[in-house]
Design a protein around this motif. Structure first.
Motif, PDB file in Angstrom:
ATOM      1  N   GLY A 148       0.828  -1.191   0.000  1.00  0.00           N
ATOM      2  CA  GLY A 148       0.000   0.000   0.000  1.00  0.00           C
ATOM      3  C   GLY A 148       0.865   1.245   0.000  1.00  0.00           C
ATOM      4  N   VAL A 149       0.217   2.390   0.275  1.00  0.00           N
ATOM      5  CA  VAL A 149       0.955   3.646   0.171  1.00  0.00           C
ATOM      6  C   VAL A 149       2.064   3.748   1.215  1.00  0.00           C
ATOM      7  N   ALA A 154       8.321   4.165   0.957  1.00  0.00           N
ATOM      8  CA  ALA A 154       9.706   3.692   1.099  1.00  0.00           C
ATOM      9  C   ALA A 154      10.403   4.366   2.287  1.00  0.00           C
ATOM     10  N   MET A 155      11.627   4.842   2.066  1.00  0.00           N
ATOM     11  CA  MET A 155      12.431   5.371   3.170  1.00  0.00           C
ATOM     12  C   MET A 155      12.303   6.888   3.253  1.00  0.00           C
ATOM     13  N   ALA A 156      11.977   7.373   4.438  1.00  0.00           N
ATOM     14  CA  ALA A 156      11.829   8.818   4.623  1.00  0.00           C
ATOM     15  C   ALA A 156      13.194   9.463   4.835  1.00  0.00           C
ATOM     16  N   PRO A 157      13.404  10.678   4.307  1.00  0.00           N
ATOM     17  CA  PRO A 157      14.678  11.375   4.568  1.00  0.00           C
ATOM     18  C   PRO A 157      14.898  11.641   6.046  1.00  0.00           C
ATOM     19  N   HIS A 158      13.793  11.818   6.776  1.00  0.00           N
ATOM     20  CA  HIS A 158      13.882  12.130   8.200  1.00  0.00           C
ATOM     21  C   HIS A 158      12.699  11.477   8.889  1.00  0.00           C
ATOM     22  N   ASP A 224      14.735   8.934 -10.542  1.00  0.00           N
ATOM     23  CA  ASP A 224      14.004  10.150 -10.205  1.00  0.00           C
ATOM     24  C   ASP A 224      12.501   9.896 -10.205  1.00  0.00           C
ATOM     25  N   ALA A 225      12.027   9.103 -11.172  1.00  0.00           N
ATOM     26  CA  ALA A 225      10.595   8.813 -11.249  1.00  0.00           C
ATOM     27  C   ALA A 225      10.129   8.047 -10.015  1.00  0.00           C
ATOM     28  N   LEU A 226      10.911   7.059  -9.609  1.00  0.00           N
ATOM     29  CA  LEU A 226      10.534   6.275  -8.428  1.00  0.00           C
ATOM     30  C   LEU A 226      10.635   7.105  -7.152  1.00  0.00           C
ATOM     31  N   ALA A 227      11.590   8.021  -7.108  1.00  0.00           N
ATOM     32  CA  ALA A 227      11.690   8.913  -5.948  1.00  0.00           C
ATOM     33  C   ALA A 227      10.440   9.794  -5.849  1.00  0.00           C
ATOM     34  N   ARG A 228       9.922  10.262  -7.026  1.00  0.00           N
ATOM     35  CA  ARG A 228       8.692  11.052  -7.012  1.00  0.00           C
ATOM     36  C   ARG A 228       7.508  10.206  -6.551  1.00  0.00           C
ATOM     37  N   THR A 229       7.482   8.942  -6.989  1.00  0.00           N
ATOM     38  CA  THR A 229       6.419   8.037  -6.544  1.00  0.00           C
ATOM     39  C   THR A 229       6.446   7.889  -5.024  1.00  0.00           C
ATOM     40  N   ALA A 230       7.639   7.725  -4.477  1.00  0.00           N
ATOM     41  CA  ALA A 230       7.770   7.598  -3.024  1.00  0.00           C
ATOM     42  C   ALA A 230       7.291   8.869  -2.325  1.00  0.00           C
ATOM     43  N   ALA A 231       7.620  10.028  -2.886  1.00  0.00           N
ATOM     44  CA  ALA A 231       7.202  11.297  -2.275  1.00  0.00           C
ATOM     45  C   ALA A 231       5.678  11.440  -2.318  1.00  0.00           C
ATOM     46  N   ALA A 233       3.498   8.992  -2.428  1.00  0.00           N
ATOM     47  CA  ALA A 233       2.945   8.015  -1.491  1.00  0.00           C
ATOM     48  C   ALA A 233       3.094   8.508  -0.053  1.00  0.00           C
ATOM     49  N   ALA A 234       4.227   9.156   0.249  1.00  0.00           N
ATOM     50  CA  ALA A 234       4.425   9.684   1.600  1.00  0.00           C
ATOM     51  C   ALA A 234       3.384  10.746   1.928  1.00  0.00           C
ATOM     52  N   THR A 235       3.047  11.583   0.941  1.00  0.00           N
ATOM     53  CA  THR A 235       2.008  12.596   1.154  1.00  0.00           C
ATOM     54  C   THR A 235       0.657  11.934   1.404  1.00  0.00           C
ATOM     55  N   ALA A 236       0.329  10.929   0.586  1.00  0.00           N
ATOM     56  CA  ALA A 236      -0.941  10.215   0.760  1.00  0.00           C
ATOM     57  C   ALA A 236      -0.987   9.534   2.126  1.00  0.00           C
ATOM     58  N   GLN A 237       0.144   8.951   2.543  1.00  0.00           N
ATOM     59  CA  GLN A 237       0.166   8.279   3.831  1.00  0.00           C
ATOM     60  C   GLN A 237      -0.017   9.269   4.979  1.00  0.00           C
TER      61      GLN A 237
END
Length: 483
Positions: A148-149, A154-158, A224-231, A233-237
């Motif tokens: 899921g999201v 994935a891994m958060a910067p902080h 870069d595309a996958l990093a944007r996907t992670a970002a 998903a982090a917002t949705a989460q």
């Protein structure tokens, strides 16, 4: 000779670390998770150069999975000492739980050990050496697992939460492994290579060796595309977490330790699952798969005999009493070889006697708990306390419940059966197998109910009771809570 690309890599890394240090106190200590591999070697070297060796401590985890683990430990300590940084290491015992891969078990054990060492050394943050290639691999793995999201984030910067009390920071997450390699080459760093990284039986290694090279050729911007996907998903989460907090504000009880089953099941399926996830994360309990969580909600919905509901997960049990859903520890799952042990309630419990002479803890292993005698500050007169002179007057005896025992909840109150008092206090039936503490032949204390009112001093006798000398409050605690 240092090339321009090597110098550029160095400046990018220094800028990343410098930005983090600029918002920290000038004397704050930093821990670096140090495996001895390329990535953490670069991070430790750069941290020492930017922050100063006196502020850095390298933390190494010895998993014992590789025959070279001892050699790695020696290398890591020597490297940290040569840089002038502090060093600490901890060995972890990997007990594989049902349904968990060895990688997941090692990861959980590693972070538990790192958090403990960070607390011991009083550091302000834990720096981890994950980079952009690691992030891309993680997103791909989560996609392939149907995550899921939360997984796609994935891994958060902080990160800082109730699980990771020390901030976990990934300062290199926007950098490519190739940039770290250039830095290491320019600095002449030596690092170790984990032989398991070449084993493509592990999913991450299979991606790294067989899939990533093909993606690099055909989709050069995939990182870069996958990093944007992670970002995204982090917002949705984050929004889902906020929704869970709103729902938990309505359905949670007892400071979040339990949920109302009726209110939880009144939510639609997806929202109930989201609330359960938020509740479990807040309690530091690993969130199960969608299928497992769906089954938990089904069992909660269908439960009729509430005492029979027992859902085991991650060393805990999900239980139901009246309308309250809560987690309790499962001693059978948390101890080595416990699967072969008899359940606690089947252990024969013999009476145990103590001549009290100021002891603070009376361990009662047959009940897997301890009676604690807590000193009461002079001048205070809590109702639920006993004078030390009374405790010393006769032997204390811990006995199992036989049925029919009675006690008073307050001075002058009628004596009632323990069964009725347990029901009135909301103590589930499976938690009533507790030691009854007698003073001589009279019942003195019952866990979850307190001191027998026949021994408590009435309000009118406070001065006389206070004059009898120091007092103790009796508390029943699980052994894991005793220092």
């Amino acid at each position: 000779m240092i090339s321009s690309t090597d110098s550029a890599a160095e400046h990018v890394i220094f800028d990343a670390l410098g930005g983090l240090l600029s918002v920290m106190p000038s004397d704050a200590r930093i821990a670096i998770a140090f495996s001895g591999g390329l990535d953490s070697s670069v991070l430790l070297d750069a941290a020492v150069r930017v922050a100063g060796a006196h502020r850095c401590i390298a933390l190494h985890i010895h998993h014992g999975l590789s025959p070279n683990a001892e050699r790695w430990l020696v290398h890591c300590e020597a490297t940290a000492r040569a840089l002038g940084a502090g060093f600490d290491a901890e060995r972890v015992d990997l007990r594989r739980e049902m349904g968990m891969s060895i990688e997941a078990v090692a990861r959980e054990a590693r972070y538990r050990a790192l958090d403990a060492m960070c607390a011991r050394h009083g550091v302000a943050a834990l720096w981890l050496a994950h980079h952009a290639d690691d992030q891309a691999e993680t997103v791909l793995l989560q996609l392939l697992r149907g995550a899921g999201v939360a997984g796609l984030a994935a891994m958060a910067p902080h990160r800082i939460d109730n699980v990771a009390a020390i901030p976990r920071v990934r300062p290199l997450l926007h950098l490519l492994r190739a940039q770290l390699e250039r830095y290491a080459r320019s600095r002449g760093l030596r690092w170790i290579e984990d032989e398991s990284n070449a084993d493509t039986r592990y999913a991450r290694n299979a991606l790294r060796h067989d899939v990533i090279p093909a993606l690099t050729i055909h989709f050069p911007g995939f990182r870069d595309a996958l990093a944007r996907t992670a970002a995204h998903a982090a917002t949705a989460q984050r929004l889902l977490d906020e929704l869970a907090a709103i729902d938990l504000g309505t359905i949670a009880r007892d400071d979040g330790r339990s949920l109302s089953r009726e209110a939880l099941l009144a939510l639609d399926g997806a929202r109930a699952m989201n609330a359960m996830r938020g509740w479990m994360r807040a309690a530091g309990i690993p969130v199960p798969s969608v299928a497992r969580l769906t089954d938990m909600l089904r069992q909660l919905r269908e439960a009729r005999a509430e005492h029979a509901l027992r859902i085991e997960h991650a060393g805990r049990c999900l239980r139901l009493y009246r309308d309250s859903v809560y987690w309790e520890s499962d001693d059978r799952l948390s101890s080595p070889g416990a699967a072969a042990e008899k359940p606690v309630e089947h252990v024969i419990k013999e009476p145990t006697t103590l001549a009290w002479r100021g002891q603070e803890v009376w361990r009662l292993p047959q009940w897997r708990g301890s009676l604690v005698f807590v000193p009461v500050p002079p001048g205070e007169m809590p109702a639920d306390t006993v004078a030390e002179t009374l405790l010393e007057s006769s032997p204390l005896t811990a006995r199992p419940r036989m049925g029919g025992e009675r006690m008073r909840r307050a001075p002058g109150a009628p004596a009632r059966t323990l069964k009725n008092l347990f029901q009135e206090s909301g103590v589930p039936a499976w938690q009533r197998d507790v030691p009854l503490v007698y003073l001589g032949d009279r019942l003195l204390f019952v866990p979850f109910l307190g001191i027998n009112g026949a021994f408590a001093a009435p309000a009118a006798d406070e001065e006389r009771a206070a004059a009898s000398g120091p007092r103790r409050r009796l508390e029943w605690r699980a052994d894991m809570l005793i220092a």
